[in-house]
Motif scaffolding. Structure first.
Motif, PDB file in Angstrom:
ATOM      1  N   GLN A  12       0.812  -1.216   0.000  1.00 23.68           N
ATOM      2  CA  GLN A  12       0.000   0.000   0.000  1.00 23.68           C
ATOM      3  C   GLN A  12       0.850   1.272   0.000  1.00 23.68           C
ATOM      4  N   PHE A  13       2.137   1.177   0.288  1.00 24.79           N
ATOM      5  CA  PHE A  13       3.006   2.349   0.305  1.00 24.79           C
ATOM      6  C   PHE A  13       4.008   2.366  -0.857  1.00 24.79           C
ATOM      7  N   LEU A  14       3.810   1.531  -1.857  1.00 26.13           N
ATOM      8  CA  LEU A  14       4.708   1.510  -3.000  1.00 26.13           C
ATOM      9  C   LEU A  14       4.392   2.661  -3.951  1.00 26.13           C
ATOM     10  N   LEU A  15       5.436   3.337  -4.393  1.00 23.57           N
ATOM     11  CA  LEU A  15       5.302   4.433  -5.353  1.00 23.57           C
ATOM     12  C   LEU A  15       6.104   4.117  -6.594  1.00 23.57           C
ATOM     13  N   ARG A  16       5.581   4.506  -7.739  1.00 26.13           N
ATOM     14  CA  ARG A  16       6.283   4.317  -9.011  1.00 26.13           C
ATOM     15  C   ARG A  16       6.729   5.682  -9.504  1.00 26.13           C
ATOM     16  N   ARG A  17       8.018   5.795  -9.774  1.00 27.94           N
ATOM     17  CA  ARG A  17       8.602   7.043 -10.242  1.00 27.94           C
ATOM     18  C   ARG A  17       9.177   6.859 -11.636  1.00 27.94           C
ATOM     19  N   LYS A  18       8.929   7.843 -12.496  1.00 30.02           N
ATOM     20  CA  LYS A  18       9.449   7.833 -13.865  1.00 30.02           C
ATOM     21  C   LYS A  18      10.333   9.057 -14.015  1.00 30.02           C
ATOM     22  N   ALA A  59       7.727   3.903   0.003  1.00 27.06           N
ATOM     23  CA  ALA A  59       7.852   5.313   0.380  1.00 27.06           C
ATOM     24  C   ALA A  59       7.983   5.529   1.881  1.00 27.06           C
ATOM     25  N   THR A  60       7.735   4.518   2.686  1.00 26.85           N
ATOM     26  CA  THR A  60       7.900   4.695   4.129  1.00 26.85           C
ATOM     27  C   THR A  60       9.368   4.675   4.529  1.00 26.85           C
ATOM     28  N   HIS A  61      10.227   4.101   3.698  1.00 23.61           N
ATOM     29  CA  HIS A  61      11.645   3.984   4.036  1.00 23.61           C
ATOM     30  C   HIS A  61      12.579   4.694   3.061  1.00 23.61           C
ATOM     31  N   TRP A  62      12.056   5.132   1.927  1.00 25.79           N
ATOM     32  CA  TRP A  62      12.909   5.740   0.906  1.00 25.79           C
ATOM     33  C   TRP A  62      12.158   6.876   0.262  1.00 25.79           C
ATOM     34  N   SER A  63      12.834   7.734  -0.478  1.00 29.84           N
ATOM     35  CA  SER A  63      12.167   8.876  -1.089  1.00 29.84           C
ATOM     36  C   SER A  63      12.730   9.142  -2.483  1.00 29.84           C
ATOM     37  N   ALA A  89       8.389  18.138  -7.980  1.00 25.79           N
ATOM     38  CA  ALA A  89       7.636  18.781  -6.901  1.00 25.79           C
ATOM     39  C   ALA A  89       6.445  17.914  -6.488  1.00 25.79           C
ATOM     40  N   ARG A  90       5.736  17.358  -7.467  1.00 24.07           N
ATOM     41  CA  ARG A  90       4.603  16.480  -7.164  1.00 24.07           C
ATOM     42  C   ARG A  90       5.075  15.194  -6.488  1.00 24.07           C
ATOM     43  N   TYR A  91       6.184  14.632  -6.953  1.00 25.78           N
ATOM     44  CA  TYR A  91       6.733  13.425  -6.346  1.00 25.78           C
ATOM     45  C   TYR A  91       7.136  13.680  -4.889  1.00 25.78           C
ATOM     46  N   ARG A  92       7.788  14.801  -4.624  1.00 22.09           N
ATOM     47  CA  ARG A  92       8.219  15.117  -3.253  1.00 22.09           C
ATOM     48  C   ARG A  92       7.015  15.310  -2.335  1.00 22.09           C
ATOM     49  N   PHE A  93       5.976  15.962  -2.824  1.00 25.14           N
ATOM     50  CA  PHE A  93       4.777  16.165  -2.026  1.00 25.14           C
ATOM     51  C   PHE A  93       4.134  14.833  -1.665  1.00 25.14           C
ATOM     52  N   SER A  94       4.001  13.940  -2.632  1.00 25.67           N
ATOM     53  CA  SER A  94       3.370  12.646  -2.341  1.00 25.67           C
ATOM     54  C   SER A  94       4.259  11.777  -1.455  1.00 25.67           C
ATOM     55  N   ASP A  95       5.584  11.882  -1.589  1.00 27.81           N
ATOM     56  CA  ASP A  95       6.490  11.160  -0.681  1.00 27.81           C
ATOM     57  C   ASP A  95       6.240  11.578   0.765  1.00 27.81           C
ATOM     58  N   ASN A  97       3.600  13.063   2.016  1.00 32.86           N
ATOM     59  CA  ASN A  97       2.246  12.713   2.411  1.00 32.86           C
ATOM     60  C   ASN A  97       2.145  11.241   2.805  1.00 32.86           C
ATOM     61  N   ILE A  98       2.727  10.372   2.024  1.00 31.09           N
ATOM     62  CA  ILE A  98       2.664   8.939   2.343  1.00 31.09           C
ATOM     63  C   ILE A  98       3.430   8.627   3.621  1.00 31.09           C
ATOM     64  N   ARG A  99       4.597   9.248   3.794  1.00 30.71           N
ATOM     65  CA  ARG A  99       5.379   9.014   5.003  1.00 30.71           C
ATOM     66  C   ARG A  99       4.602   9.473   6.241  1.00 30.71           C
ATOM     67  N   ALA A 100       3.899  10.595   6.152  1.00 31.19           N
ATOM     68  CA  ALA A 100       3.091  11.077   7.271  1.00 31.19           C
ATOM     69  C   ALA A 100       1.908  10.146   7.540  1.00 31.19           C
ATOM     70  N   ASN A 101       1.255   9.679   6.488  1.00 31.74           N
ATOM     71  CA  ASN A 101       0.108   8.790   6.662  1.00 31.74           C
ATOM     72  C   ASN A 101       0.507   7.413   7.167  1.00 31.74           C
ATOM     73  N   ALA A 102       1.709   6.978   6.886  1.00 30.62           N
ATOM     74  CA  ALA A 102       2.162   5.670   7.359  1.00 30.62           C
ATOM     75  C   ALA A 102       2.315   5.662   8.879  1.00 30.62           C
ATOM     76  N   ASN A 103       2.630   6.817   9.447  1.00 31.25           N
ATOM     77  CA  ASN A 103       2.821   6.911  10.897  1.00 31.25           C
ATOM     78  C   ASN A 103       1.548   7.301  11.638  1.00 31.25           C
ATOM     79  N   LEU A 104       0.465   7.513  10.926  1.00 33.16           N
ATOM     80  CA  LEU A 104      -0.790   7.937  11.525  1.00 33.16           C
ATOM     81  C   LEU A 104      -1.534   6.743  12.109  1.00 33.16           C
TER      82      LEU A 104
END
Length: 117
Positions: A12-18, A59-63, A89-95, A97-104
């Motif tokens: 659920q925390f996997l991100l795909r970057r291009k 995204a919980t362990h890497w950015s 900028a969009r990638y950094r914002f979502s990184d 956001n996901i890191r914050a939500n993982a700790n919620l």
């Protein structure tokens, strides 16, 4: 058929970057892709159409910034331009956001939300 994810990654925390990476030779590309695929936080990395790097990571362990640093450490650099800056900028914002939500800690919607101390 869907690709199986590494056991250490939370799906659920996997991100795909291009990213468009410049400055690598073919041999450097092969070494870099192999290094990324052996990284514990990277689920899958591949090179497509000359300079395109596709990376899926936890995204919980890497950015994205850690990925960019690794590209620079191996002698490459990202393609410049307006569109690339917008994507980063969009990638950094979502990184973030996901890191914050993982700790919620989730709470039930019928209860009062927990108060900050």
């Amino acid at each position: 058929m869907a690709k199986a994810h590494k056991a250490t990654n939370q799906e659920q925390f996997l991100l795909r970057r291009k990213l468009t990476v410049e400055g690598f030779t073919d041999i450097q590309w092969e070494d870099f892709i192999q290094e990324l695929n052996h990284h514990p936080c990277v689920d899958f990395a591949e090179r497509k159409s000359e300079n395109r790097l596709f990376v899926t990571f936890d995204a919980t362990h890497w950015s994205t910034d850690a990925l960019i640093e690794l590209v620079g450490a191996n002698g490459g650099h990202l393609k410049g331009g307006w569109w690339e800056r917008q994507k980063l900028a969009r990638y950094r914002f979502s990184d973030e956001n996901i890191r914050a939500n993982a700790n919620l800690d989730p709470f039930c919607c019928s209860k009062i939300p927990p108060m900050k101390k």
